[in-house]
Design an enzyme around this catalytic site. Sequence first.
Site, PDB file in Angstrom:
ATOM      1  N   GLU A   1       1.822  -4.665  11.481  1.00 30.90           N
ATOM      2  CA  GLU A   1       1.348  -3.117  11.375  1.00 30.90           C
ATOM      3  C   GLU A   1       1.748  -2.121  12.237  1.00 30.90           C
ATOM      4  OE1 GLU A   1      -1.343  -2.571   9.362  1.00 30.90           O
ATOM      5  OE2 GLU A   1      -2.233  -4.410   8.896  1.00 30.90           O
TER       6      GLU A   1
ATOM      7  N   HIS B   1       3.187  -3.356   6.983  1.00 33.21           N
ATOM      8  CA  HIS B   1       2.279  -2.475   6.643  1.00 33.21           C
ATOM      9  C   HIS B   1       2.114  -1.477   7.511  1.00 33.21           C
ATOM     10  CE1 HIS B   1      -0.602  -4.559   3.728  1.00 33.21           C
ATOM     11  NE2 HIS B   1       0.402  -5.602   3.959  1.00 33.21           N
TER      12      HIS B   1
ATOM     13  N   HIS C   1       0.896  -1.130  -0.171  1.00 30.75           N
ATOM     14  CA  HIS C   1       0.178   0.101  -0.088  1.00 30.75           C
ATOM     15  C   HIS C   1       0.826   1.234  -0.066  1.00 30.75           C
ATOM     16  CE1 HIS C   1      -3.214  -2.647   2.086  1.00 30.75           C
ATOM     17  NE2 HIS C   1      -3.421  -2.820   0.641  1.00 30.75           N
TER      18      HIS C   1
END
Length: 1225
Positions: free
Chosen positions: A1101, A1016, A919
């Site tokens: 994350e 992420h 992303h």
Amino acid sequence: MNKGKMASEKSLANNSRIVSLLSQLEKINAECLVEADTARYVTSKILHLAQSQEKIRKEMTAKGSTGIEVILSTLENTRDLQTTLNILNILIELVAVGGSRRTNVLVSRGGTQILLQLLVNVCKESPPNEELMVLLHSLLAKIGPKDRKFGVKARVNGALNITLNIVKQNLQNQRLILPCLQVLRVYSTNSVNAVSLGKNGAVELIFKIIGPFSKKNTGLMKVALDTLAALLKSKTNARKAVDRGYVQMLLTIYVDWHRHDSRHRHMLIRKGILQSIKSITNIKLGRKAFLDVNGMKVLYNTSQECLAVRTLDPLVNTSSLIMRKCYPKNRLPVPTIKSAFHFQLPVIPINGPVYQLYSLPPEVDDVVDESDDNDDIETESEIENDNEDDIDRHFKNDDIETDINKLKPKQELGRSVEDLKLYEQFFPELIEDFQECDLVFKEPKPFSTNITLGGPIVVPTAGEEQSSANAATEIPVKEGHPLQTEDCNKRPIFLGLVSNDSNMDNSLQNQNDHMKLHSSCQFLNHEIVKDFDRITLQNTSKNEHSYSTRAMTKKQCKTSLSEITCNKHFQHVSSCGSVLFEGQSVQLGKLCCSGADPEEEEVSCSVSLGEQVMLEVPDTLQLHDSELYIEIVKNTKSVPEYSEVAYPDYFGHFPPPFKEPILERPYGVQRTKIAQDIERLIHPNDIIDRVVYDLDNLSYLVPDEGDILKFNSKFESGNLRKVIQIRKNEYDLILNSDINSNHYHQWFYFEVSGMRAGIAYRFNIINCEKTNSQFNYGMQPLMYSVQEALSGRPWWTRVGTDICYYKNHFSRSSIAAGGQKGKSYYTITFTVSFLHKDDVCYFAYHYPYTYSALMMHLQKLDSTHNPQQLYFRQDVLCETLSGNSCPVVTITAMPESNYYEHICQFRNRPYIFLCARVHPGETNASWVMKGTLEYLMSNTPAAHSLRESYIFKIVPMLNPDGVINGNHRCSLSGEDLNRQWQNPNPDLHPTIYHAKGLLQYLAAIRRLPLVFCDYHGHSRKKNVFMYGCSIKETMWHTNLSAASCDVIEDLGYRTLPKILSQTAPAFCMNSCSFVVEKSKESTARVVVWREIGVQRSYTMESTLCGCDQGKYKGLQIGTRELEEMGAKFCSGLLRLKRLTSPLEYNLPSTLLDIENELIESSCKVTSPTTYVLEEDEPRFLEEVDYSADSNDEPDTELANNAGDYEPSLQEDGLSDSEITRTHLP
């Protein structure tokens, strides 16, 4: 003693007395004796005891007591008025002081039905007894809210119209109609009842009771308004109120109470009026009527007058909600919600959002729906739903995978062995014999001086403070990219980077009017920075897109804090012959000076501080090379064909030498911002509404006025589509959609210039889509100042005040909202005061990390490692859609020798597969990956041991195109690549297709990675945490726990997160989840676990905001902490190696047996990731509905899970057994 004894005896006597009285009453009921006098006498005695002693009331409602049943039975059977009145008074006494428990006892014993039936029976008499009606309605008003079926029971028994008729017939009897109105309010909580009452004139009746300011009957006024607000929640009643002109009446009454209630003693009445207006404005007709009678201006003015009194905040907040809801929906000022850039795909998907985007007719307006503001249907009928109160209120996540057959990993290659042979070329380490290599057997050879660029790689550790707060090292002056000025008053000339293949040693000609430079920004002419708009890159031909990959030789100059002198003119030599500036060159500062002329010998550098701009920075930036960065950018392919470079990417970023705390949210900041937005509607003449930047209209003219900010985003990873000046110092900003998409607005990165110092500028990013953001919880945007960089502070800093995130009045079309109508965009607003006039500043959502920065870092790592000790290989996994290369890196230790045993050990090392940045907007993932890469390439004994233990396959950037073009989530295919792992298309998703191919190849040759981890960033949670995959933990979140008992599962998936929670300060175990959801079945984590068969398959994350636990609690996260997390991940893998080799290290087996711990803590397992994404944030300080509108579904509120911090240990200071014993109890 005698008094105590007497009291005790009296208490016993009273207890025995109440038991005796209840027994008598029960006997009367059982024998059906019609002894009115006896029943009257007994109930009066019970009433006397209940009124005088709390113990009696407790005993009658205690668990196991039959007192309530006896009382209710008597009430049901008696026909004596006085007995009925006594019993009603007894019940009122019981529920008056005992909270909800006693009321619930009464409801559970059937009290509601008996009381409603009594109401119907009594009303058959004409006229009914007033005292009985008062008591009966008072009791119903208390127990009604506790009975979820109360509305249905009242309607079935025919009690609705009875109560309503009593009010109609007794408007002057305030004592009677007050409890009746309270009961009507409870009736109206059922939508069917509200419609029925409205049809029988309830709304008109209430408007006969309420009126202008009066000190009389304020209690009745308050109850009437509460009843009216409940009735008007029905859209049928609201439409009736609009038709009868009640909106104007309510506003008039509100203004009257506002003016006369100078001492604010009747705030609840004023709030009741606002609640009624709020109910009416839930429908479109109500909002239109509100605007037609100038309601916005009325509420705006009254709420502004209330701001000075803190106790009136409920009025201000409710007024704010009404005004936001009634603010006319505006069209987002863009021609289309699709990206301003277009990229033609080689293949169009046959379905999905990209297919819909391409199949949309060109004449369709995708910005707004034809029927704007269509969040309710005028012809909507009220649907009866008697079970509306029976909704299961318990947490339930339907997204959790419950099919155990799907949960069980099934290794499926999905491709033929012949097809997978393509990937043999990426694993030369499995066949390399190293016979021709000069391997180090024992003692490592020293680094050659001609390839040592800046000394050993320093792995940043966020926990280590600088040795001195003010101590800083000066970056050595390197010749090239000169910073020169012809004259302090002469403006510099900026030309493009022109590629020149004729001579690799071309340099700038010496200028005769070479001027001295100053050491701080106070000596810099502001005109320099003002005109110093950007570095430009002219387009070069394809045959010129090449650069040398060899290590550049740098001659470092000895520096002194006191004085340095240089007797030679600055010269620049580019590895590909590109000239940075032609004509008059301009000093960029030492960060911009990179290579020396290779032909020059030792250079005596000693420029006084008065002549040279010094950059005092910590000596941690070892991988940045400005010259190399420029050369790489020239070969990076972007859809807009960027020709400019942002200063922060060119200069490089140093972590600031100070901590940045999470910003404390000022009370009332959001309503202040909303009030300023409402002023746009009330005072439209104050709004400038001038476009100052527009990617959709490249021919727009930038105003020349000196007080207008200049904007730019035409550089790598930049994202800013349009800017509109609203007021003198306020700007609305619109972000660009991801290419081939019509949404995903979150990442921003843009340049601002032309500012004045000390002026507060407000920036509003108005087309955000998420319903909440960490900007509401202390996160600040980032800013990079060029003048600050030139002054020795080249770092991104958290800036901004009055930051909040809220729903705005810009409408999202159903196309933009995934088919849902009536949605709105959200605004991020922040205010910044700049330190320097005419500075050049950059703003970003998070610390930028470009594709070119990655390629530069990889080249620097390649050029600085010792090939005799460290095996480093960089390959091109594939080309992206736009033709950029996607690198894959292999890192391990060279074999100890080329003996057979050492080669075998080398080839049989287990694999660790890491990837990041799927992303583009999650730039923190790249900073964590940078920390991992630097740790793996460092010279520490732990890093060497780690390399000897594993072979690392790393894809550091899975979505280069998205990163380059400033996307937030998608690639150029317009799709989220982390939802393509199940069936990646080689034409549309080449990086995912081939990254999965690498894993499939390892599975085919039976070399499954020990760990797979995808890095992420998380925009809505704090701390760093992991998502993993577990069958049992998934089952524990469902009702299939019995089936999960038969599942045998290795619990090793929890070991690595557990290690990290004890060694990495930013990591929080309590935020981890190991639940598998249906919506995540095509993500890397789940596919690698399910199809490839990697048990330890994770998503890691990292927060974009900061930490709320541990060492960094209360601090916003920075690149230092993110890189430290990457390094700590590596050290965690080393400990995992020790824990997973019990024979080698002779560890007790109990260390890995954590099933009991898991089962005991199963109730504490955090919510699955799907619900975590909805938001697990603390409440706001202000009790305001921040979604601003009931038309959107509310966010699910989950409790914050903050783990107890466990201090990290110095792994080098403990033996293996001590480390294990300490970290895995």
